[in-house]
Design a protein around this motif. Structure first.
Motif, mmCIF file in Angstrom:
data_model
loop_
_atom_site.group_PDB
_atom_site.id
_atom_site.type_symbol
_atom_site.label_atom_id
_atom_site.label_comp_id
_atom_site.label_asym_id
_atom_site.label_seq_id
_atom_site.Cartn_x
_atom_site.Cartn_y
_atom_site.Cartn_z
ATOM 1 N N ILE A 15 6.836 -11.752 5.975
ATOM 2 C CA ILE A 15 5.974 -10.670 5.480
ATOM 3 C C ILE A 15 4.596 -11.230 5.126
ATOM 4 N N ALA A 36 4.338 -5.533 5.659
ATOM 5 C CA ALA A 36 3.310 -5.265 4.659
ATOM 6 C C ALA A 36 2.310 -4.252 5.210
ATOM 7 N N GLY A 106 -2.398 0.650 2.095
ATOM 8 C CA GLY A 106 -2.145 -0.645 1.460
ATOM 9 C C GLY A 106 -3.367 -1.289 0.855
ATOM 10 N N THR A 142 8.781 -2.628 -1.064
ATOM 11 C CA THR A 142 7.663 -2.994 -1.943
ATOM 12 C C THR A 142 7.916 -4.331 -2.625
ATOM 13 N N ALA A 145 6.953 -7.033 -0.114
ATOM 14 C CA ALA A 145 5.495 -7.141 -0.004
ATOM 15 C C ALA A 145 4.901 -7.828 -1.229
ATOM 16 N N ARG A 150 1.310 -9.741 -0.753
ATOM 17 C CA ARG A 150 0.551 -8.823 0.086
ATOM 18 C C ARG A 150 0.312 -7.482 -0.588
ATOM 19 N N ARG A 152 1.621 -4.182 -2.984
ATOM 20 C CA ARG A 152 2.905 -3.509 -3.189
ATOM 21 C C ARG A 152 3.021 -2.261 -2.330
ATOM 22 N N ALA A 154 4.311 -1.113 1.681
ATOM 23 C CA ALA A 154 5.020 -1.644 2.847
ATOM 24 C C ALA A 154 5.406 -0.531 3.796
#
Length: 356
Positions: A15, A36, A106, A142, A145, A150, A152, A154
């Motif tokens: 990820i 992610a 994201g 989440t 991620a 990365r 939270r 996904a």
């Protein structure tokens, strides 16, 4: 390192580097492609749509859903929010368009006005505590991620069976799919276990010295960080690092502990442990009080208390700095799972002979 931890860390690494992973819901459960959101690209979306149902969702914490003004699609337990496209896309349905929308969801820089409603990407609200609050696909996505650094958010979508395209893939077919495309595989149960092993499960709240019939005892209060249960550590004498101390783990029983009910052994077991520790001049009692209605044998018991929560016990001992224990042969509830959990935290356990 545990094999399950290796699988979780492999998925986290994938990820982190912008790859998708296969998330399973048990040996015979459904499987999902997860990635992610801020790593979404047209090629990744093309791969996702090709091998899944195409109903691509983006798991977001509830706070992000509120910030981006993404209300639920309907009332009730459904966590899917109103679908969106980011402004500036074409029809919104292509892999390129959906990748832009997912990446926008994201991004912390995205604001509510950047999104048009309805669209072709469905946000889904995940609980803040992740899989330790609710064991769901959105929460697992989440968590992965977040653990990968990365953010939270996904993307996720159900993997379709190639043997029977009208069904989703399950079991061994998911493993075959992951092997063919070089994808990491992780299950929700593995993620739950990993988080409970690697993240503190209790927080210290209070400390006092209480005079009891077993002598002056140092009492420390803890609270479970997820379910809010309150627990006590009662330390008799000194609990020095490296010196084995007797341990007794006790789950609250209102009728036995408070009113001395003879309908159960709870009070006798607790008092017996305190007597032995008082005579020895040392010992630790962990008194666990899980969240929810109190347990009271013979009255409104919540059912058999069963084995104490292994990670709660392990993290309380770790907080106390207790790394060497003496365990009584007759200590209730201390099974292999609990023993294994405390050993994983570096706690050495030795037999504690109990006088007849």
């Amino acid at each position: 390192m545990k094999t399950t931890d290796v699988r979780v860390r492999r998925a986290i690494t994938a990820i982190r580097t912008g790859q998708a992973v296969v998330l399973t819901d048990g040996a015979d459960g459904d499987g999902f492609l997860v990635f992610a959101a801020d790593a979404a690209t047209p090629s990744l979306l093309h791969f996702t749509v090709r091998h899944t149902s195409g109903y691509v969702r983006v798991a977001l914490p509830g706070s992000e859903c509120a910030r981006l003004e993404l209300p639920p699609m309907c009332h009730g337990d459904n966590t899917d929010c109103v679908s969106v496209d980011v402004h500036g896309t074409g029809t919104g349905i292509s892999a390129t368009d959906r990748a832009k929308t997912i990446a926008a969801l994201g991004s912390a820089a995205t604001v509510a006005s950047d999104l048009q409603r309805p669209g072709h990407v469905v946000p889904v609200q995940a609980r803040a505590g992740g899989v330790l609050e609710r064991r769901g696909v959105a929460e697992a996505a989440t968590d992965l991620a977040r653990l990968a650094g990365r953010g939270r958010a996904a993307g996720l979508c159900e993997i379709v069976s190639r043997r029977n395209p009208v069904l989703v893939a399950r079991g061994g077919e998911l493993i075959e799919f992951a092997v063919e495309y070089g994808l990491a595989v992780v299950s929700m149960s593995e993620l739950v276990a990993y988080r409970r092993r690697t993240e503190p499960q209790v927080v210290r709240l209070a400390e006092a010295v209480l005079p009891t019939w077993a002598g002056n005892s140092r009492v420390i209060g803890f609270r479970d960080v997820h379910d809010g249960g309150d627990h006590l550590a009662v330390i008799i004498g000194a609990a020095d690092a490296g010196v084995p101390v007797p341990l007794h783990v006790h789950v609250e029983c209102l009728s036995g502990d408070v009113f001395g009910s003879k309908a159960c052994r709870c009070s006798g077991e607790l008092n017996g442990a305190l007597n032995r520790m008082s005579a020895l001049g040392s010992g630790v009692v962990l008194y666990l009080r899980p969240a929810g209605p109190p347990r009271a044998c013979g009255l409104f018991a919540r059912g058999d208390a069963g084995e104490p929560d292994s990670q709660t016990v392990a993290w309380m001992l770790r907080d106390l700095g207790v790394y060497a224990l003496k365990l009584a042969d007759d200590m209730p509830g201390f099974g292999l799972v609990l023993f294994g959990a405390i050993r994983e935290h570096g706690v050495d356990a030795q037999p504690w002979a109990v006088a007849g």
